[in-house]
Scaffold this active site. Structure first.
Site, PDB file in Angstrom:
ATOM      1  N   CYS A  46      -8.757  -1.824   3.750  1.00 22.34           N
ATOM      2  CA  CYS A  46      -8.718  -2.969   4.670  1.00 22.34           C
ATOM      3  C   CYS A  46     -10.070  -3.327   5.237  1.00 22.34           C
ATOM      4  O   CYS A  46     -10.269  -4.411   5.753  1.00 22.34           O
ATOM      5  CB  CYS A  46      -7.816  -2.677   5.859  1.00 22.34           C
ATOM      6  SG  CYS A  46      -6.288  -1.929   5.413  1.00 22.34           S
ATOM      7  N   LYS A  66     -15.944  -9.250   7.539  1.00 20.90           N
ATOM      8  CA  LYS A  66     -14.878 -10.106   7.002  1.00 20.90           C
ATOM      9  C   LYS A  66     -15.450 -11.413   6.467  1.00 20.90           C
ATOM     10  O   LYS A  66     -14.864 -12.039   5.586  1.00 20.90           O
ATOM     11  CB  LYS A  66     -13.836 -10.394   8.088  1.00 20.90           C
ATOM     12  CG  LYS A  66     -12.954  -9.211   8.429  1.00 20.90           C
ATOM     13  CD  LYS A  66     -11.849  -9.032   7.412  1.00 20.90           C
ATOM     14  CE  LYS A  66     -11.230  -7.650   7.550  1.00 20.90           C
ATOM     15  NZ  LYS A  66     -10.360  -7.321   6.409  1.00 20.90           N
ATOM     16  N   SER A 111      -7.349   2.024  -2.689  1.00 19.41           N
ATOM     17  CA  SER A 111      -6.145   1.234  -2.905  1.00 19.41           C
ATOM     18  C   SER A 111      -6.553  -0.127  -3.448  1.00 19.41           C
ATOM     19  O   SER A 111      -7.572  -0.683  -3.049  1.00 19.41           O
ATOM     20  CB  SER A 111      -5.414   1.054  -1.566  1.00 19.41           C
ATOM     21  OG  SER A 111      -4.552  -0.047  -1.648  1.00 19.41           O
ATOM     22  N   GLU A 133     -13.778 -12.145  -5.909  1.00 17.44           N
ATOM     23  CA  GLU A 133     -12.421 -11.646  -6.200  1.00 17.44           C
ATOM     24  C   GLU A 133     -11.389 -12.288  -5.278  1.00 17.44           C
ATOM     25  O   GLU A 133     -10.190 -12.193  -5.521  1.00 17.44           O
ATOM     26  CB  GLU A 133     -12.327 -10.123  -6.003  1.00 17.44           C
ATOM     27  CG  GLU A 133     -13.197  -9.297  -6.933  1.00 17.44           C
ATOM     28  CD  GLU A 133     -14.594  -9.096  -6.363  1.00 17.44           C
ATOM     29  OE1 GLU A 133     -14.893  -9.649  -5.280  1.00 17.44           O
ATOM     30  OE2 GLU A 133     -15.396  -8.408  -7.011  1.00 17.44           O
ATOM     31  N   CYS A 166     -11.015  -1.437  14.344  1.00 15.22           N
ATOM     32  CA  CYS A 166     -11.295  -2.865  14.551  1.00 15.22           C
ATOM     33  C   CYS A 166     -11.472  -3.235  16.022  1.00 15.22           C
ATOM     34  O   CYS A 166     -12.197  -4.172  16.344  1.00 15.22           O
ATOM     35  CB  CYS A 166     -10.175  -3.698  13.968  1.00 15.22           C
ATOM     36  SG  CYS A 166      -9.847  -3.284  12.251  1.00 15.22           S
ATOM     37  N   GLU A 191       2.194   1.580  -3.381  1.00 21.50           N
ATOM     38  CA  GLU A 191       1.145   2.060  -4.282  1.00 21.50           C
ATOM     39  C   GLU A 191       0.944   3.568  -4.108  1.00 21.50           C
ATOM     40  O   GLU A 191       0.815   4.312  -5.081  1.00 21.50           O
ATOM     41  CB  GLU A 191      -0.170   1.317  -3.991  1.00 21.50           C
ATOM     42  CG  GLU A 191      -1.310   1.732  -4.923  1.00 21.50           C
ATOM     43  CD  GLU A 191      -2.651   1.079  -4.552  1.00 21.50           C
ATOM     44  OE1 GLU A 191      -2.682   0.250  -3.625  1.00 21.50           O
ATOM     45  OE2 GLU A 191      -3.643   1.438  -5.209  1.00 21.50           O
ATOM     46  N   GLU A 194     -16.425 -10.486   3.090  1.00 19.43           N
ATOM     47  CA  GLU A 194     -15.231 -10.290   2.267  1.00 19.43           C
ATOM     48  C   GLU A 194     -14.637 -11.630   1.807  1.00 19.43           C
ATOM     49  O   GLU A 194     -14.296 -11.799   0.632  1.00 19.43           O
ATOM     50  CB  GLU A 194     -14.168  -9.507   3.051  1.00 19.43           C
ATOM     51  CG  GLU A 194     -12.919  -9.205   2.254  1.00 19.43           C
ATOM     52  CD  GLU A 194     -11.849  -8.522   3.088  1.00 19.43           C
ATOM     53  OE1 GLU A 194     -11.567  -8.993   4.206  1.00 19.43           O
ATOM     54  OE2 GLU A 194     -11.289  -7.515   2.633  1.00 19.43           O
ATOM     55  N   GLU A 223       0.817  -1.208   0.000  1.00 14.07           N
ATOM     56  CA  GLU A 223       0.000   0.000   0.000  1.00 14.07           C
ATOM     57  C   GLU A 223       0.857   1.267   0.000  1.00 14.07           C
ATOM     58  O   GLU A 223       0.561   2.233  -0.704  1.00 14.07           O
ATOM     59  CB  GLU A 223      -0.960  -0.012   1.202  1.00 14.07           C
ATOM     60  CG  GLU A 223      -2.111   0.969   1.042  1.00 14.07           C
ATOM     61  CD  GLU A 223      -3.310   0.620   1.929  1.00 14.07           C
ATOM     62  OE1 GLU A 223      -3.318  -0.485   2.512  1.00 14.07           O
ATOM     63  OE2 GLU A 223      -4.212   1.444   2.030  1.00 14.07           O
TER      64      GLU A 223
END
Lengths: 572, 151
Positions: A297, A356, A317, A364, A501, A280, A359, A277
């Site tokens: 994230c 999560k 990102s 993907e 989190c 990037e 996710e 990251e």
């Protein structure tokens, strides 16, 4: 001014409510609908109190104090009223508490116990609504709902999502998404903040403990587990461990005792995320890429951007989250290295998060036709698993995580709190640009629980502006500014849950700010005492690049560690 | 906090819903999504408001619109049973329309014909002093009427 509650004199300020004043004085007034720092709703009526000279009982949550007010919060009349309210709430409530996810942690059950209610006083027709299991993260059981409205309000007022609202009227009222649809096609971002505030078992996470136990007992499977940075500063709360200590070592050992074959620390993947990251970010800076760059994230935040701001997905990102990077590295690097068929790896991640789960199920997040992560457990599910297996964290000697994906810097660990990704990224970006390390790695401006924080850092003559947002509702203005080309920021971190989190939707129930602060403090003291405070200095990370990945943003990284976003059509 | 402009838009919600229903006969998913976009109001909020009021429907009305009176006099003379039979016969709940689009069933508070209790109206025509048998005959007549028309 002064008031008295239960004959106790209390100093109060104008504008305070009776409830706030009572709490300040350590007097407990029960409530099933109040959420701290939100406007009172007065929905549940449990907090009624008697005020001397006033004809009727009033709700403590929504009544402001007046000078000289004499309040009785526990008079016989008050107790009788509260008892009747409870009995009415119970009149149509299912009473299969034994089989409820919230058994033992239910606020309604707790109050019923406190009031010594031993039988159904009013027998109304039991609610019988279908259970909504459509979401990969959240189970909704409207029959257990007492219509307190906390979930509706946190979803609207804090998260600015409004996936659910009251539907129908009177005795037929339920809380549901638009058109009575399932959560999966609604604008729900799976953050789970609704679960955190639900006083009953009407909202809970989708539970995958059984799948994990089955995998552990399957001799064919190599069960690999990773635990997120927030877990080790939280799990101790379930076992009465001393506060303020990071229990990574104990957690590693406990997971092995539970039968997991290999234990990794997601903070390692956080370091990896930072390598990608920060690279990037520097790449975007030096090649006139899309700015500001936004972190990726937090999967609730990602879904929010995809469904409500699809034009801004180029700002996200392309890095996968640490969970997913770890998943990809386990099946594509660790497995072949150890001579294990990746198909025999069962990859579990322990997360403070319900999103999560969503996710991990995204298309993907696959390598070929294999999911990178097989199952996600929340902190709550992990605590249940440990208790089921009679693993007491008090009596366990700490162990290290496994090699080679176990070593991590304290920068990676900071991902657990709001501002942590930004702080870790700045540390590494500074090094990437200047070749030197910050003399003081602490970015103090991003270290508190405010919803929006700003920092400005001079890197090699370039003044860079950073923003840190936690609580997705707080991102609206920043997103609008970017849309209108007015953003002054270069890099923005957004965490879906207020506080990051450590206050995620998979954490212990309730929104207790003092506990969140405690967890945050533990992370910072861990960082202060750590030898390794920079992601780019993590030797295991260097090894991973040397042996396998090549370089950050390289071809392999691109294939395994980066992702794409989609425009998502939902009922907003 | 919402801006005053957003509040103003919110205030227009019910009149807009009424107008849409008047033009289209009901509130379709598509129109609710459109209203949501126009007013910048979440669909859950719009559905919440619309489902609160009896006047709003989420399915098109049937060819034959049955209104069942659930007022006091009708209730005393057994309108609950009438409702049960209607829902059973038609295979729908009140507020819904049969899949073939023939019948829709709606509950009204009182249609002011207490002397005729229990009473229903079908497309404005009253059917009085109902009992289960009478009710089944009426429904069947409407079904057949429909078939005859088709022929």
């Amino acid at each position: 001014m002064k008031i008295t509650i239960n004959n106790k004199e209390i100093d109060v300020k104008k504008g305070m409510t009776i409830l706030e004043s009572a709490r300040k004085a350590g007097i407990k007034i029960p409530t099933l609908c109040h959420i701290d720092n939100l406007f009172p709703s007065g929905a549940c009526r449990m907090c009624v109190v008697e005020v001397e000279g006033w004809p009727k009982l009033v709700t403590a949550c929504s009544t402001e104090v007046q000078d000289g007010m004499k309040v009785n919060a526990h008079s016989p009349k008050v107790l009788m009223a509260r008892r009747t309210i409870l009995e009415l709430l119970l009149s149509n409530h299912p009473d299969d508490c034994l089989y409820c996810d919230k058994n033992g942690q239910c606020e309604l059950q707790g109050l019923t116990e406190e009031f010594g209610i031993r039988e159904r006083a009013y027998s109304a027709k039991r609610l019988n609504h279908p259970v909504d299991t459509s979401s990969p993260s959240i189970i909704r059981d409207p029959s257990k709902c007492i219509l307190c409205g906390r979930c509706v309000r946190i979803c609207e007022e804090i998260q600015d999502i409004s996936a659910i609202d009251f539907v129908n009227r009177g005795a037929k009222t339920t809380v549901a998404p638009a058109f009575n649809d399932g959560l999966n096609v609604s604008s729900c971002i799976n953050c789970g903040q609704c679960i955190m505030v639900c006083p009953t078992g009407a909202l809970s996470e989708k539970n995958y403990i059984k799948e994990v136990i089955n995998a552990i007992n399957d001799p064919e499977k190599v069960v690999v587990v990773q635990h997120a940075p927030a877990i080790s500063v939280t799990i101790g709360e379930y076992f009465g461990l001393e506060k303020g200590i990071d229990y990574t070592g104990v957690l590693n050992a406990a997971l092995r005792q539970a039968g997991f074959n290999v234990v990794f620390d997601t903070s390692f993947a956080a370091d990896l995320t930072i390598m990608e990251e920060a690279s990037e970010f520097v790449h975007r800076l030096t090649n006139k890429g899309v700015l500001p760059m936004m972190t990726s994230c937090s999967p609730g935040w990602i879904k929010h951007v995809e469904q409500s701001y699809p034009e801004l997905t180029p700002n996200l990102s392309t890095c996968k989250s640490p969970q997913q990077m770890m998943g990809a590295v386990i099946k594509n690097y660790y497995a072949p290295k150890k001579g294990i068929d990746p198909a025999n790896i069962f990859s579990v991640s322990i997360m403070p998060c319900t999103a999560k789960k969503f996710e991990a199920g995204r298309s993907e997040m696959m390598s070929g036709n294999m999911a990178d992560i097989d199952v996600v457990l929340t902190t709550r599910e992990l605590a249940k698993l440990f208790k089921m297996l009679n693993i007491d964290l008090k009596n366990i000697a700490p162990q290290d995580a496994d090699d080679p994906l176990g070593e991590r810097s304290s920068a990676g660990k900071l991902f657990g709190a709001t501002g942590g990704v930004m702080e870790a990224a700045i540390r590494t970006a500074y090094n990437l640009v200047t070749g030197k390390d910050l003399t003081d790695p602490v970015i103090g401006d991003v270290r508190d629980l405010n919803g929006i924080k700003e920092a400005s850092v001079n890197i090699d003559g370039l003044q860079l502006n950073f923003a840190v947002v936690s609580g997705v509702g707080k991102a609206r203005k920043i997103l609008e500014d970017i849309k209108n080309g007015k953003s002054k920021y270069h890099f923005i971190e957004v965490m879906t849950c207020p506080g990051g989190c450590i206050a995620g939707g998979g954490q212990p129930h309730g929104v207790d700010l003092s506990k969140v602060k405690e967890r945050m403090k533990t992370l910072y003291s861990f960082d202060a005492g750590a030898k390794l405070r920079f992601s780019h200095k993590n030797k295991s990370i260097k090894k991973l690049y040397d042996e396998f990945l090549g370089k950050p943003l390289g071809e392999k990284s691109h294939k395994l560690l980066h992702t794409k976003y989609v425009k998502r059509e939902v009922c907003k | 906090m919402k801006t005053s402009l957003e509040k103003k838009k919110r205030d227009k919600l019910i009149p807009i819903l009424q107008e849409v229903q008047e033009k289209e006969g009901f509130l379709s998913r598509e129109s609710i999504l459109k209203i949501s976009k126009e007013l910048d109001l979440p669909t859950s909020k719009i559905y919440g408001v619309a489902s609160f009021y009896n006047q709003f429907r989420f399915q098109p009305r049937g060819q034959y619109q049955i209104q069942l009176c659930r007022g006091t006099a009708c209730h005393v003379l057994g309108s609950a049973k009438i409702l049960e039979i209607l829902e059973g016969e038609l295979g729908i709940k009140h507020g819904e329309t049969t899949r073939d689009g023939k019948f829709s069933l709606e509950i009204v508070a009182c249609i002011g014909a207490c002397g005729l209790a229990p009473v229903i109206s079908i497309n404005g025509e009253f059917f009085a002093k109902l009992n289960p048998e009478k009710l089944r005959t009426i429904i069947n007549e409407f079904r057949q009427k429909d078939q005859n028309n088709v022929k």
